[in-house]
Design a protein around this motif. Structure first.
Motif, PDB file in Angstrom:
ATOM      1  N   ILE A 112       0.862  -1.167   0.000  1.00 49.92           N
ATOM      2  CA  ILE A 112       0.000   0.000   0.000  1.00 49.92           C
ATOM      3  C   ILE A 112       0.906   1.227   0.000  1.00 49.92           C
ATOM      4  O   ILE A 112       1.845   1.323   0.791  1.00 49.92           O
ATOM      5  CB  ILE A 112      -0.913   0.046   1.252  1.00 49.92           C
ATOM      6  CG1 ILE A 112      -1.774  -1.222   1.343  1.00 49.92           C
ATOM      7  CG2 ILE A 112      -1.783   1.304   1.233  1.00 49.92           C
ATOM      8  CD1 ILE A 112      -2.766  -1.392   0.215  1.00 49.92           C
ATOM      9  N   GLY A 113       0.634   2.160  -0.869  1.00 50.10           N
ATOM     10  CA  GLY A 113       1.443   3.369  -0.945  1.00 50.10           C
ATOM     11  C   GLY A 113       0.912   4.488  -0.079  1.00 50.10           C
ATOM     12  O   GLY A 113       0.136   4.283   0.864  1.00 50.10           O
ATOM     13  N   ASP A 114       1.311   5.706  -0.415  1.00 50.46           N
ATOM     14  CA  ASP A 114       0.975   6.864   0.423  1.00 50.46           C
ATOM     15  C   ASP A 114      -0.389   7.460   0.132  1.00 50.46           C
ATOM     16  O   ASP A 114      -0.946   8.157   0.987  1.00 50.46           O
ATOM     17  CB  ASP A 114       2.034   7.950   0.243  1.00 50.46           C
ATOM     18  CG  ASP A 114       2.063   8.489  -1.190  1.00 50.46           C
ATOM     19  OD1 ASP A 114       2.244   7.670  -2.116  1.00 50.46           O
ATOM     20  OD2 ASP A 114       1.923   9.702  -1.389  1.00 50.46           O
ATOM     21  N   SER A 115      -0.941   7.209  -1.053  1.00 51.79           N
ATOM     22  CA  SER A 115      -2.158   7.912  -1.470  1.00 51.79           C
ATOM     23  C   SER A 115      -3.321   7.789  -0.490  1.00 51.79           C
ATOM     24  O   SER A 115      -3.995   8.786  -0.202  1.00 51.79           O
ATOM     25  CB  SER A 115      -2.590   7.437  -2.865  1.00 51.79           C
ATOM     26  OG  SER A 115      -1.611   7.748  -3.822  1.00 51.79           O
ATOM     27  N   PRO A 116      -3.616   6.588   0.062  1.00 50.98           N
ATOM     28  CA  PRO A 116      -4.764   6.486   0.963  1.00 50.98           C
ATOM     29  C   PRO A 116      -4.438   6.800   2.421  1.00 50.98           C
ATOM     30  O   PRO A 116      -5.320   6.690   3.278  1.00 50.98           O
ATOM     31  CB  PRO A 116      -5.167   5.020   0.813  1.00 50.98           C
ATOM     32  CG  PRO A 116      -3.878   4.306   0.619  1.00 50.98           C
ATOM     33  CD  PRO A 116      -3.049   5.252  -0.228  1.00 50.98           C
ATOM     34  N   LEU A 117      -3.181   7.158   2.710  1.00 50.79           N
ATOM     35  CA  LEU A 117      -2.778   7.416   4.084  1.00 50.79           C
ATOM     36  C   LEU A 117      -2.884   8.907   4.377  1.00 50.79           C
ATOM     37  O   LEU A 117      -2.098   9.717   3.866  1.00 50.79           O
ATOM     38  CB  LEU A 117      -1.359   6.911   4.335  1.00 50.79           C
ATOM     39  CG  LEU A 117      -1.140   5.419   4.060  1.00 50.79           C
ATOM     40  CD1 LEU A 117       0.273   5.013   4.445  1.00 50.79           C
ATOM     41  CD2 LEU A 117      -2.166   4.562   4.806  1.00 50.79           C
ATOM     42  N   VAL A 118      -3.861   9.262   5.199  1.00 48.76           N
ATOM     43  CA  VAL A 118      -4.110  10.659   5.511  1.00 48.76           C
ATOM     44  C   VAL A 118      -2.880  11.259   6.184  1.00 48.76           C
ATOM     45  O   VAL A 118      -2.354  10.715   7.159  1.00 48.76           O
ATOM     46  CB  VAL A 118      -5.348  10.792   6.421  1.00 48.76           C
ATOM     47  CG1 VAL A 118      -5.529  12.230   6.876  1.00 48.76           C
ATOM     48  CG2 VAL A 118      -6.584  10.293   5.693  1.00 48.76           C
ATOM     49  N   GLY A 119      -2.397  12.360   5.631  1.00 50.51           N
ATOM     50  CA  GLY A 119      -1.198  13.010   6.143  1.00 50.51           C
ATOM     51  C   GLY A 119       0.050  12.652   5.369  1.00 50.51           C
ATOM     52  O   GLY A 119       1.048  13.376   5.433  1.00 50.51           O
ATOM     53  N   ALA A 120       0.028  11.551   4.661  1.00 49.51           N
ATOM     54  CA  ALA A 120       1.184  11.152   3.849  1.00 49.51           C
ATOM     55  C   ALA A 120       1.027  11.681   2.427  1.00 49.51           C
ATOM     56  O   ALA A 120       1.746  12.579   1.999  1.00 49.51           O
ATOM     57  CB  ALA A 120       1.353   9.641   3.862  1.00 49.51           C
ATOM     58  N   GLY A 121       0.079  11.126   1.669  1.00 47.82           N
ATOM     59  CA  GLY A 121      -0.129  11.564   0.296  1.00 47.82           C
ATOM     60  C   GLY A 121      -1.297  12.497   0.106  1.00 47.82           C
ATOM     61  O   GLY A 121      -1.447  13.095  -0.964  1.00 47.82           O
ATOM     62  N   THR A 122      -2.124  12.658   1.132  1.00 50.31           N
ATOM     63  CA  THR A 122      -3.341  13.454   1.021  1.00 50.31           C
ATOM     64  C   THR A 122      -3.619  14.155   2.341  1.00 50.31           C
ATOM     65  O   THR A 122      -3.560  13.525   3.400  1.00 50.31           O
ATOM     66  CB  THR A 122      -4.553  12.550   0.688  1.00 50.31           C
ATOM     67  OG1 THR A 122      -4.243  11.714  -0.434  1.00 50.31           O
ATOM     68  CG2 THR A 122      -5.790  13.380   0.378  1.00 50.31           C
ATOM     69  N   TYR A 123      -3.929  15.450   2.285  1.00 54.80           N
ATOM     70  CA  TYR A 123      -4.304  16.154   3.504  1.00 54.80           C
ATOM     71  C   TYR A 123      -4.988  17.475   3.153  1.00 54.80           C
ATOM     72  O   TYR A 123      -4.620  18.130   2.175  1.00 54.80           O
ATOM     73  CB  TYR A 123      -3.068  16.459   4.370  1.00 54.80           C
ATOM     74  CG  TYR A 123      -3.413  16.970   5.747  1.00 54.80           C
ATOM     75  CD1 TYR A 123      -3.880  16.106   6.736  1.00 54.80           C
ATOM     76  CD2 TYR A 123      -3.302  18.322   6.063  1.00 54.80           C
ATOM     77  CE1 TYR A 123      -4.210  16.570   8.002  1.00 54.80           C
ATOM     78  CE2 TYR A 123      -3.624  18.795   7.329  1.00 54.80           C
ATOM     79  CZ  TYR A 123      -4.081  17.910   8.289  1.00 54.80           C
ATOM     80  OH  TYR A 123      -4.416  18.372   9.543  1.00 54.80           O
ATOM     81  N   ALA A 124      -5.979  17.857   3.946  1.00 53.89           N
ATOM     82  CA  ALA A 124      -6.628  19.157   3.781  1.00 53.89           C
ATOM     83  C   ALA A 124      -7.118  19.632   5.140  1.00 53.89           C
ATOM     84  O   ALA A 124      -7.695  18.845   5.904  1.00 53.89           O
ATOM     85  CB  ALA A 124      -7.796  19.062   2.804  1.00 53.89           C
TER      86      ALA A 124
END
Length: 302
Positions: free
Chosen positions: A201-213
């Motif tokens: 599993i990569g960073d995209s679904p990990l909140v704070g790693a690949g995605t944050y708002a």
């Protein structure tokens, strides 16, 4: 490293990316303009919502759906094939202090819509291996594995496994936006890395790693070598430097990309939009697919 910053040109702002790393020859692009057209189409899908006074969340999801439906980009239909020739997709959305994410999804045509449904359901933030029955009950569209196994992705996997080309470690799509009410949102979706090991599993679904708002601060979507973005908690680190350290957004993006990604010997790219509507696009990879509005026109990087 390349860093581009643009002030808000309207009461809303939007930026999208189609991954860092460049074109994949096996996907059989007929002309140099196809990636640019795909990015522009996805940008328009989100911009139309914002122009009509819609929410940042609706806009980023619409833009990402358009990229997921385009087989040139590594998400949805264009997902890279894993070591065994199958696909699994990951996605995340975040807005208004809430987030939803999915990992190891095998049968959703548009994983970003499943991530949004997880967020709206509220029973979890991250769910993995959601069965087709549940996705169908939610009223979302299914697709079988053959939908994702495009000739270009099959050829790419064959070439990587035969040692004819190196495995590309990039490939993600994403969008960030602020709407006319000042709400910030981010969405990211990926098919992972070509020939990746089963279970990664990569960073995209990990909140704070690949995605944050976070409203009042920033929305961030990342692309690149996922392990570096995970270990650097890159998206949240940018937000923390802006929120707690008072850093300029462009400086925060550049410094975090340099320290946490480049410092690990990795490459990638970042798009971000601040609470003032300013857009930043940065990458230390050879290429970056991205689009935003600058000086009254849509600017596309490819």
């Amino acid at each position: 490293m390349n860093v581009f910053a643009y002030p808000a040109s309207a009461s809303w702002s939007l930026a999208i990316h189609g991954g860092a790393g460049g074109r994949v020859e096996e996907l059989g692009v007929q002309g140099d303009g196809e990636y640019e057209e795909g990015l522009a189409e996805a940008y328009r899908a989100g911009a139309l919502i914002l122009e009509a006074g819609g929410t940042a969340l609706d806009a980023v999801c619409a833009a990402v759906v358009a990229l997921e439906d385009n087989p040139l980009f590594n998400a949805g239909r264009g997902s890279a094939l894993r070591h065994d020739g199958s696909i699994q997709t990951d996605a995340a959305v975040m807005s208004g202090g809430r987030a939803g994410a999915v990992a190891a999804i095998e049968c959703a045509r548009n994983p970003v819509t499943v991530a949004r449904r997880v967020m709206e359901n509220g029973s979890a933030v991250l769910r993995a291996s959601i069965p087709a029955e549940t996705i169908e009950e939610w009223g979302l569209e299914l697709a079988d594995q053959e939908y994702f196994r495009t000739p270009g992705r099959i050829a790419q996997l064959d070439n990587v496994q035969a040692g004819r080309i190196p495995a590309q470690k990039h490939g993600t799509v994403g969008a960030v936006a602020i709407d006319c009410e000042g709400r910030l949102a981010a969405a990211t979706s990926t098919g992972g890395m070509v020939n990746q090991v089963i279970g990664r599993i990569g960073d995209s679904p990990l909140v704070g790693a690949g995605t944050y708002a976070r409203d009042g601060v920033v929305a961030v979507s990342c692309t690149g070598a996922g392990e570096a973005f995970i270990q650097g908690v890159v998206a949240h680190e940018i937000a923390a430097r802006v929120r707690h350290g008072g850093a300029d957004l462009a400086d925060a993006v550049r410094d975090v990309l340099d320290e946490e990604v480049g410092g690990r010997g990795a490459t990638g790219g970042i798009i971000a939009v601040g609470a003032d509507g300013r857009v930043v696009v940065a990458h230390n990879s050879p290429a970056m697919f991205a689009a935003t509005a600058a000086e009254g026109a849509v600017t596309v990087w490819s």
